[in-house]
Design an enzyme around this catalytic site. Structure first.
Site, PDB file in Angstrom:
ATOM      1  N   ASP A 230       0.807  -1.145  -0.184  1.00  9.49           N
ATOM      2  CA  ASP A 230      -0.162   0.034  -0.081  1.00  9.49           C
ATOM      3  C   ASP A 230       0.969   1.223   0.155  1.00  9.49           C
ATOM      4  O   ASP A 230       0.371   2.257  -0.155  1.00  9.49           O
ATOM      5  CB  ASP A 230      -1.023   0.203   1.126  1.00  9.49           C
ATOM      6  CG  ASP A 230      -2.443  -0.362   0.750  1.00  9.49           C
ATOM      7  OD1 ASP A 230      -2.609  -0.606  -0.284  1.00  9.49           O
ATOM      8  OD2 ASP A 230      -3.188   0.117   1.653  1.00  9.49           O
TER       9      ASP A 230
ATOM     10  N   ASP B 221     -11.976  -7.740   9.605  1.00  9.45           N
ATOM     11  CA  ASP B 221     -12.074  -9.008   9.776  1.00  9.45           C
ATOM     12  C   ASP B 221     -13.102  -9.612  10.622  1.00  9.45           C
ATOM     13  O   ASP B 221     -14.031 -10.621  10.149  1.00  9.45           O
ATOM     14  CB  ASP B 221     -10.679  -9.519  10.403  1.00  9.45           C
ATOM     15  CG  ASP B 221     -10.295  -8.694  11.580  1.00  9.45           C
ATOM     16  OD1 ASP B 221     -10.879  -7.773  11.956  1.00  9.45           O
ATOM     17  OD2 ASP B 221      -9.026  -8.743  12.237  1.00  9.45           O
TER      18      ASP B 221
END
Length: 740
Positions: free
Chosen positions: A143, A453
């Site tokens: 990223d 998550d």
């Protein structure tokens, strides 16, 4: 493989089940008795009117705190209801040519906070999994768009050409080279040939590290927050006459999605979804292993262990993912910061596995592509393409990959990749691709919260998917835990904010879940979402009883009152159960003390701040943020941690609240002790005095940091002075209110 032989077995922990249910029953009765006592006493106070309004308010706050703690405790009992453990038989799996392919997703963002050598060790260890190389594909999401990470990937490929044949030839289990060379020996092989090869590989590894470090030193740009998508299949031959063994290598792909400062990128979930699309175009494996960049593969067998569940015809049709435990290589025996999160990874996952399966925890899990991409229904050949584009985006090639009949499209030829699929892959990794689609909403990893998550796993379970928890004897993955108090509290603040976002939304587990999953599963998810609200009762019970103690005003039944034993039982019951769980997991009473201490510290700091952040983010007063945890090792902090000493070099926003409450309890206990000696009546305020005493004993490291330590890890004098002033203000205001 014989059909009659199972690939796995699931067994109930009967002894734990009996102990847990007996504990739940008896503790519930005691809680009902407490509620009866508080309610009847409050009604009597209201009826007689012989107490001041401030006292009634304090009494109601204490009662409310006990109710909140009781509610969180009740939710927690779902974990204890049916704990199970599992066994696998990898030797019963089909032949290698019949095994399904696996894509490995690894995410990184900053080579400064996440050292490149460490990240590449994770990449190399994933390439060394005990799985057919032609069915293993490793993707790294960067990223930061860093040339350092890309250069390190190329060097990792070069070194892997030496490392993988060595691991396969000698059956090396520790497949991270850094971890392997840091121990005395492998323990299995000791021939002269092995020793010579090991030395050769060690030399290659030293060259690899030197080159990676030199790339960083020479880099003019470390990370970029403004760059187009970059995708590269790593295919670079060894040079300088270093000829490795000829060996089949897994596919290795570098992916850096497009980043622009003015546009949201949805943090880790956005990076994972880009990997999901790009890998669908290149390899399209039905199973995906997700790893944090510091979580290297410690046992190459984990892939085959996971397949023992994914290939089980009885459970696989609705099995979304297999979750492995989080283990860490840098945790000391003391684990003073509770970095292992023992309670979470033992009690909760085993307990949820007996219901619908554990939550998704962001790393160390094997998930199916179908669960992520086809949650709205199976993709058939006659499905309307226009509707699919509204869900999955405009790429026809990616939409084709969603059909389960389409075989893996593994790219072996870099030239063909560059000419045929580079543009399509870059499109899939662009910022505009997800616009007006269902990515992050109905498909892929969900964007609603920074705890993608937890939220993704919750929605998958709501849609009828199940999960499995498997904890083998050898830790399958080892990561780097936060052994820095400040970093750990910042990380927990971020997690808390994400959980609170879910807790106060329409997706609240106790609202959204009951009609979509078993009630016990709802309770498990709700416990995690509402657990941070425990900061409210802890703040109240760390201040109000102490203020009343300083004034000699009782809030609890005196020793001669029969209800006194109810409070004694509840304290002993909860703590003895905690100790029993720690001992049964192979730990000591010291572990119980560390976990109690960190619960208190987190309650007054990260649970408090994280809850405020989550509420403000929800109402639009602030934007969500995500800063990668610093994985770079600090020798000074590590030395303090391993010696069992707290390092209080953390932001004042964390240090001052805990110091204030500790000093407040010390002063209150001293004043209360003087009053007891003077009046010789300890029965009425015994419980309040004990609460202060217990907090002081548990928080002794804080006291040590304020008064006794002289090293660089002590609590700064400025923080101690400010905390003392705040404690004095609270005591003074409390006295004025109660006297009035």
């Amino acid at each position: 493989m014989e059909d009659s032989l199972p690939l796995n077995l699931c067994q109930v922990k009967k002894s734990s089940l009996v102990i847990n249910r007996l504990y739940t029953s008896l503790h519930s009765i005691a809680l009902l008795a407490l509620i009866f006592y508080r309610t009847s006493t409050l009604l009597e106070i209201t009826k007689t009117g012989n107490k001041s309004m401030p006292f009634v308010l304090f009494y109601v706050l204490v009662f409310a705190s006990e109710l909140i703690l009781s509610f969180i405790w009740l939710l927690n009992q779902a974990y204890l209801w049916r704990p199970v453990y599992r066994t696998v038989f990898p030797e019963r799996l089909p032949e290698d040519d019949k095994l399904p392919a696996i894509d490995v997703f690894i995410c990184t963002a900053d080579p400064t906070r996440e050292p490149s050598v460490q990240v590449m060790n994770t990449v190399i260890s994933a390439m060394a999994l005990d799985y057919p190389a032609n069915k293993l594909h490793v993707y790294l999401s960067d990223d930061g768009g860093s040339p350092v990470t890309l250069g390190a990937m190329r060097e990792a490929w070069n070194f892997a050409r030496f490392w993988l044949p060595f691991c396969r030839k000698y059956g090396i289990q520790t497949s991270s080279p850094e971890a392997y060379f840091s121990v005395a020996g492998d323990g299995n092989v000791s021939s002269k040939e092995f020793t010579a090869e090991k030395e050769k590989i060690k030399e290659e590894y030293d060259v690899f590290k030197e080159r990676v470090n030199k790339i960083k030193e020479n880099a003019t740009t470390i990370i970029s927050k403004n760059h187009p998508s970059i995708i590269e299949v790593i295919r670079r031959p060894a040079d300088n006459g270093r000829e490795p063994d000829k060996a089949e290598m897994p596919l290795l792909v570098y992916v850096s999605r497009e980043k622009r400062p003015s546009q949201p990128h949805n943090f880790k979930a956005g990076a994972l979804n880009v990997l999901l699309r790009v890998s669908g175009l290149l390899s399209n494996s039905p199973h995906i292993l997700a790893l944090d960049c510091d979580m290297y593969c410690n046992d190459p067998a984990s892939a085959r262990q996971a397949m023992c569940f994914h290939l089980d015809s009885e459970i696989s049709p609705k099995l979304a993912f297999v979750q492995f435990p989080h283990n860490f290589h840098n945790i000391s025996d003391n684990d003073i910061y509770d970095s292992q999160l023992r309670t979470f990874f033992t009690n909760q996952w085993y307990g949820m596995d007996g219901i619908t399966g554990p939550i998704n925890c962001g790393t160390c899990f094997y998930i199916t592509r179908e669960a992520l991409c086809e949650t709205s229904g199976s993709i058939q050949e006659d499905t309307n393409v226009g509707q699919l584009r509204k869900i999955f985006g405009p790429s026809n090639e990616f939409i084709k990959s969603l059909n389960r009949k389409i075989k893996s499209n593994i790219i072996k030829d870099e030239a063909r990749f560059s000419s045929a699929l580079l543009q399509e892959s870059q499109c899939l990794a662009s910022l505009s691709y997800e616009r007006d689609t269902q990515w992050g909403k109905e498909v892929g990893f969900r964007y609603f919260s920074v705890v993608e998550d937890y939220f993704t796993g919750f929605l998958l379970h709501c849609k009828g998917w199940n999960s499995v928890y498997y904890n083998p004897q050898r830790p399958p993955f080892l990561g780097t835990a936060s052994t820095n108090l400040g970093e750990m509290l910042v990380q927990n603040t971020r997690w808390t904010a994400g959980l609170i976002e879910v807790a106060i939304s329409k997706y609240s587990p106790i609202i959204y879940g009951p009609s979509r999953m078993p009630i016990l599963a709802c309770m498990c998810y709700a416990q995690l979402a509402y657990y941070p609200f425990g900061f409210i009762p802890f703040w109240c019970l760390s201040i109000i009883p102490q203020l009343c103690l300083a004034q000699g005003i009782p809030l609890y039944p005196e020793i001669s009152n029969p209800f006194f034993m109810v409070f004694v039982y509840l304290f002993l019951s909860s703590n003895l159960k905690h100790i029993q769980e720690a001992l049964s997991a192979g730990h000591s009473i010291r572990t119980w003390m560390h976990e109690q201490r960190m619960w208190m510290i987190k309650s007054v700091t990260c649970y408090f701040y994280g809850s405020l952040n989550g509420i403000m983010e929800k109402i639009g007063m602030r934007e969500a943020s995500f800063l990668p945890t610093d994985k770079a090792e600090d020798e000074g902090r590590t030395k303090l941690y391993k010696s069992g000493m707290f390092d209080f070099r953390a932001p004042g926003m964390f240090i001052i609240p805990m110091c204030t409450l500790v000093i407040l309890n010390i002063v209150s206990l001293l004043i209360g002790a003087v009053k007891i000696i003077h009046t010789r009546n300890y029965g009425e305020i015994f419980i309040q005095a004990f609460i202060s005493f217990f907090i002081i004993v548990v928080q002794y490291p804080v006291i040590e940091g304020i008064f006794f330590r002289k090293d660089y890890g002590r609590i700064p004098k400025s923080a101690s002075l400010l905390s003392t002033m705040l404690a004095g203000i609270i005591l003074s205001l409390g006295s004025l209110v109660l006297i009035y």
